[in-house]
Design an enzyme around this catalytic site. Structure first.
Site, PDB file in Angstrom:
ATOM      1  N   GLU A 120       0.644  -1.292   0.006  1.00 32.61           N
ATOM      2  CA  GLU A 120       0.003  -0.106   0.168  1.00 32.61           C
ATOM      3  C   GLU A 120       1.001   1.256   0.004  1.00 32.61           C
ATOM      4  O   GLU A 120       2.118   1.260   0.569  1.00 32.61           O
ATOM      5  CB  GLU A 120      -0.854  -0.023   1.244  1.00 32.61           C
ATOM      6  CG  GLU A 120      -1.918  -1.007   1.299  1.00 32.61           C
ATOM      7  CD  GLU A 120      -2.782  -0.866   2.585  1.00 32.61           C
ATOM      8  OE1 GLU A 120      -2.770   0.193   3.285  1.00 32.61           O
ATOM      9  OE2 GLU A 120      -3.229  -1.967   3.114  1.00 32.61           O
ATOM     10  N   LYS A 122       2.168   4.611   1.423  1.00 35.47           N
ATOM     11  CA  LYS A 122       2.209   5.017   2.635  1.00 35.47           C
ATOM     12  C   LYS A 122       2.096   6.602   2.682  1.00 35.47           C
ATOM     13  O   LYS A 122       2.784   7.397   2.198  1.00 35.47           O
ATOM     14  CB  LYS A 122       4.033   4.721   3.356  1.00 35.47           C
ATOM     15  CG  LYS A 122       3.992   5.466   4.941  1.00 35.47           C
ATOM     16  CD  LYS A 122       5.216   4.662   5.301  1.00 35.47           C
ATOM     17  CE  LYS A 122       5.423   5.366   6.723  1.00 35.47           C
ATOM     18  NZ  LYS A 122       5.186   6.644   7.239  1.00 35.47           N
ATOM     19  N   ASP A 124       1.543  10.299   4.000  1.00 35.08           N
ATOM     20  CA  ASP A 124       2.222  11.061   4.612  1.00 35.08           C
ATOM     21  C   ASP A 124       1.435  12.226   5.285  1.00 35.08           C
ATOM     22  O   ASP A 124       1.229  13.398   4.877  1.00 35.08           O
ATOM     23  CB  ASP A 124       3.429  12.115   3.865  1.00 35.08           C
ATOM     24  CG  ASP A 124       4.315  12.540   4.715  1.00 35.08           C
ATOM     25  OD1 ASP A 124       4.342  12.156   6.004  1.00 35.08           O
ATOM     26  OD2 ASP A 124       5.250  13.094   3.947  1.00 35.08           O
ATOM     27  N   TYR A 230      -6.975   3.108   6.080  1.00 34.18           N
ATOM     28  CA  TYR A 230      -6.378   1.917   5.466  1.00 34.18           C
ATOM     29  C   TYR A 230      -6.783   0.623   6.539  1.00 34.18           C
ATOM     30  O   TYR A 230      -6.028  -0.345   6.149  1.00 34.18           O
ATOM     31  CB  TYR A 230      -4.939   1.956   5.193  1.00 34.18           C
ATOM     32  CG  TYR A 230      -4.453   2.739   6.396  1.00 34.18           C
ATOM     33  CD1 TYR A 230      -4.072   4.274   6.284  1.00 34.18           C
ATOM     34  CD2 TYR A 230      -4.102   2.250   7.674  1.00 34.18           C
ATOM     35  CE1 TYR A 230      -3.307   4.715   7.198  1.00 34.18           C
ATOM     36  CE2 TYR A 230      -3.566   3.081   8.487  1.00 34.18           C
ATOM     37  CZ  TYR A 230      -2.995   4.404   8.174  1.00 34.18           C
ATOM     38  OH  TYR A 230      -2.475   5.093   9.386  1.00 34.18           O
ATOM     39  N   LYS A 318      10.774   3.368   3.014  1.00 38.20           N
ATOM     40  CA  LYS A 318      10.550   4.852   2.791  1.00 38.20           C
ATOM     41  C   LYS A 318      11.326   4.901   1.441  1.00 38.20           C
ATOM     42  O   LYS A 318      12.478   4.459   1.441  1.00 38.20           O
ATOM     43  CB  LYS A 318      10.876   5.622   4.095  1.00 38.20           C
ATOM     44  CG  LYS A 318       9.976   5.623   5.001  1.00 38.20           C
ATOM     45  CD  LYS A 318       9.949   6.160   6.247  1.00 38.20           C
ATOM     46  CE  LYS A 318       9.828   7.631   6.322  1.00 38.20           C
ATOM     47  NZ  LYS A 318      10.000   8.012   7.515  1.00 38.20           N
ATOM     48  N   CYS A 412      18.043  48.096   3.261  1.00 39.19           N
ATOM     49  CA  CYS A 412      17.179  47.278   2.001  1.00 39.19           C
ATOM     50  C   CYS A 412      18.366  47.350   1.079  1.00 39.19           C
ATOM     51  O   CYS A 412      19.013  48.416   0.519  1.00 39.19           O
ATOM     52  CB  CYS A 412      16.277  48.187   1.369  1.00 39.19           C
ATOM     53  SG  CYS A 412      15.492  47.643   0.033  1.00 39.19           S
ATOM     54  N   CYS A 415      17.256  49.963  -2.127  1.00 37.87           N
ATOM     55  CA  CYS A 415      17.044  51.242  -1.945  1.00 37.87           C
ATOM     56  C   CYS A 415      17.695  51.663  -0.672  1.00 37.87           C
ATOM     57  O   CYS A 415      17.932  53.048  -0.457  1.00 37.87           O
ATOM     58  CB  CYS A 415      15.691  51.657  -1.801  1.00 37.87           C
ATOM     59  SG  CYS A 415      14.797  51.124  -0.137  1.00 37.87           S
ATOM     60  N   CYS A 430      11.894  45.909   4.251  1.00 37.48           N
ATOM     61  CA  CYS A 430      12.228  47.398   3.905  1.00 37.48           C
ATOM     62  C   CYS A 430      11.085  48.250   4.157  1.00 37.48           C
ATOM     63  O   CYS A 430       9.995  48.091   3.710  1.00 37.48           O
ATOM     64  CB  CYS A 430      12.712  47.472   2.396  1.00 37.48           C
ATOM     65  SG  CYS A 430      12.639  49.004   1.744  1.00 37.48           S
ATOM     66  N   CYS A 435      10.043  52.182  -2.341  1.00 43.58           N
ATOM     67  CA  CYS A 435      11.332  51.281  -2.912  1.00 43.58           C
ATOM     68  C   CYS A 435      10.995  50.752  -4.193  1.00 43.58           C
ATOM     69  O   CYS A 435       9.982  50.099  -4.450  1.00 43.58           O
ATOM     70  CB  CYS A 435      11.475  50.207  -1.937  1.00 43.58           C
ATOM     71  SG  CYS A 435      12.661  48.967  -2.339  1.00 43.58           S
TER      72      CYS A 435
END
Ligand code: IVH
Length: 675
Positions: A120, A122, A124, A230, A318, A412, A415, A430, A435
């Protein structure tokens, strides 16, 4: 008793074990309790494998072994309830040889008995135990410590596909499955996080876990939790002979089940099925990180039994994430549309599962510090499944003196304005509203596929127009002239006209696109769509109160306040007025003068070509609202053909049949649509 093993003394092994256990405990806490893992699954599994290896060595010394648990995902704020049967975990491996070894143990234990495997996917996600009494769902529990789980029934009841009532089932029943969040919802959630300057969710599983264990019902509602089941617990009447029967029974009860599974006669065939799964899983609607190999015959499960932690009749294989090492040449700082400065790794290009990678986000300054990433370091890049490659760690042995810690700028990079950090945010932004880097991103986002979808208005063009001062706000797009465009490098007559046409076409895009494109803090594609279900124009939204806004899906008080702040800003109001003056549609339907209600009574229209002010759907709605109707094809029954630019064959067919033909202007005036 041995005093030395493989050259290691018991004291040294003990020290290493302690270190490993502490490390694992820390990562368990981050994973199970805080849903904020700092290492990948693969790295975690490697730590666990090392623990098992050292414990075996320790056992050979006669040292005491540590406790082995299934992990504990219990959270505060939930009632604890016992599972009817304990929820175990699975042993897992990344190696084919270990699957063969597993099969060897099964064969030995089952002696002469025949058995087969079921393979089957797996899933996640986060494990859930659903308890049904007399066919009714009475409780949903997380795994917790395996014996007691957290009661998350209210949150699980938001899973729409979950049957609340089962026909023909045992008086008490447990159904087990995995809850997850699909790709679209995950992307939308992270887009919203980005627009709020918050750290993105590490992966969909953590977001699912956080949602299942959330105490905020609104938070749960917008995540659209899903489930795949399952297993059936607590059934001992023998009606289900194999795991295949279990999956069929789950389907018959109406549960969502695996998209695909395989029955295999032996471990070699099972291995082939696992390879097939690896090729196919990217098309699944849920996330998978491996395969679960189970003995198919349920009767044999009892014979095989289980260890303290995991059953002996199943093992998880896995899929290892692909991992490569490459040089970090530089850290580039990108200024986004909300002013957030994101560090991006400039990498020595490297191939990872079929694609060349030369950039990867480093998220924020905390992330760089936490992983101690330095320019000139060699870093490990990992790509698990379909997820974008991420820098997982530094290849420390390769570090040299030229690798100096990175100091995040205070100003920044575009600028030179101060960078600020808002309360509870990890991002630096910023603070300069003018800007140019922010402006470029704002305009790019406005023109992008997920907003106004203006074809050919790409980043390079925007950059030039912002640089020359021709674009100062998004509204300036609609005042661009042929002269502005033809003056751009590599811009010919055809490209200029094409872009002007595309800009014009974008004026009648659905309202949510405009709303999304404005770049309001906290508003992404989904929230924009949700807002447009309740409000029918930008002006209506601009007048809404915090309470009215906050009762919309996906909008909490914080976002509601940001919407209000956006509309009360004079500069933004001017942009909206300018957009309207340029003919951009600021409402769900184009506004039209009252009093034309039955003007098209009994008339049948056909539509062809592209209209400037309306989409076809809007034109259809207008015709119907005025008593007319719209047909799909040309026939003698058609009274009027409404013809836009680039019309198709309908025009010549209509001419042949002598049907009245209107252009958009005629439609506007005869339909009383001019204001
Ligand atoms: S059977 C005794 N089947 O993976 C446990 N588990 O890493 C039997 N999982 O605890 C579980 N997909 O939460 C099973 N097809 C599948 C699964 C699956 C995902 C989860 C489950 C399990 C964990 C182990």
């Amino acid at each position: 008793m041995n005093t030395k093993f493989n050259g290691q003394s018991p004291a040294r092994i003990e020290k290493k074990l302690q270190h490993l256990r502490d490390d694992i405990a820390l990562h368990d806490r981050l994973y199970y309790r805080e849903n904020k893992p700092q290492i990948s699954d693969f790295e975690y599994d490697c730590l666990k494998a090392e623990l098992i290896r050292l414990e075996q060595i320790a056992a050979n010394f006669g040292m005491e072994s540590g406790e082995d648990s299934v992990g504990n995902d219990s959270a505060n704020g939930f009632q604890k309830h016992p599972h009817l049967t304990p929820m175990q975990s699975l042993s897992n491996t990344y190696s084919r040889d270990e699957l063969v070894a597993f099969d060897g143990r099964v064969k030995k234990q089952l002696a002469e008995q025949d058995y087969s495997y079921i393979v089957e996917p797996k899933i996640d996600g986060i494990a859930i135990n659903l308890i049904y009494e007399n066919g009714e769902l009475i409780r949903a529990l997380t795994r917790g410590d395996g014996t007691f789980g957290d009661d998350v029934t209210w949150n699980i009841l938001t899973v729409q596909s979950l049957p609340r009532v089962l026909n023909q089932c045992a008086a008490r029943l447990e159904i087990r499955g995995e809850v997850f969040i699909d790709e679209k919802t995950f992307e939308a959630a992270n887009e919203q996080r980005r627009s709020q300057g918050l750290e993105e969710y590490a992966n969909p599983r953590n977001l699912a876990a956080g949602t299942v264990k959330s105490l905020d019902p609104q938070d749960v509602q917008i995540r659209h939790l899903k489930i795949i089941t399952y297993a059936v617990g607590c059934v001992s009447d023998g009606s289900l002979g194999t795991q295949g029967d279990v999956l069929k029974q789950l389907l018959a009860w109406g549960f969502p089940t695996q998209e695909k599974y395989w029955v295999a006669a032996d471990v070699e065939t099972a291995w082939e099925c696992i390879q097939e799964l690896d090729l196919e899983r990217k098309h699944f609607k849920y996330w998978t990180d491996g395969a679960v190999l189970k003995i198919n015959e349920l009767g044999l499960h009892e014979i095989l039994g289980s260890t303290a932690k995991a059953p002996r009749w199943a093992i998880a294989y896995k899929f290892a994430p692909v991992r490569v090492s490459t040089k970090l040449k530089d850290i580039i700082l990108q200024v986004g549309r909300t002013g957030v400065v994101t560090p991006v790794a400039d990498l020595e290009p490297i191939e990872i599962s079929g694609s060349i990678v030369s950039r990867a986000t480093l998220h924020n300054s905390d992330e760089i510090e936490k992983k101690d990433i330095r320019i000139n370091d060699y870093v490990f890049l990992e790509k698990a499944g379909e997820i974008i490659p991420a820098i997982v760690s530094v290849d420390m042995p390769k570090r040299s003196e030229i690798c100096k810690p990175f100091s995040f700028p205070t100003h920044c990079p575009a600028c030179g304005y101060n960078l600020i950090k808002r309360e509870n945010e990890v991002a630096w932004r910023c603070a300069n509203p003018a800007c140019k880097a922010q402006l470029r991103c704002k305009i790019s986002y406005f023109a992008s596929k997920s907003a106004m979808d203006i074809d050919n208005l790409g980043e390079a063009v925007i950059e030039k127009l912002v640089h020359s001062g021709r674009l100062k706000t998004v509204a300036d797009i609609y005042n661009l002239t042929y002269g502005d465009l033809i003056a751009l490098p590599k811009f010919g007559q055809k490209s200029a006209l094409n872009l002007l046409k595309n800009i014009d076409l974008s004026k009648t895009r659905p309202l949510w696109r405009l709303l999304n494109g404005l770049g309001i803090f906290g508003i992404g594609e989904q929230t924009a769509k949700d807002l447009c279900k309740k409000f029918s124009s930008i002006w209506e939204i601009s007048l809404a109160s915090v309470e009215e806004l906050a009762c919309i899906e996906g909008i909490g008080e914080k976002i509601a306040r940001s919407i209000i702040e956006f509309f009360s800003n004079e500069g933004n109001q001017n942009i909206l007025k300018n957009l309207e003056q340029c003919g951009v549609c600021l409402s769900l339907k184009p506004t039209f003068r009252q009093g034309g209600e039955k003007i098209f009574d009994g008339k049948t229209f056909a539509l062809t070509g592209t209209l400037k002010k309306f989409t076809r759907t809007q034109a259809k709605e207008i015709i119907e609202a005025r008593g007319g109707n719209v047909a799909n094809s040309i026939s003698k029954k058609i009274d009027i053909l409404l013809c836009g630019a680039n019309s198709g064959s309908k025009l010549s067919q209509a001419e042949e049949l002598g049907i009245e033909i209107w252009d958009e202007e005629a439609f506007l005036s005869k339909g009383n649509l001019l204001s």
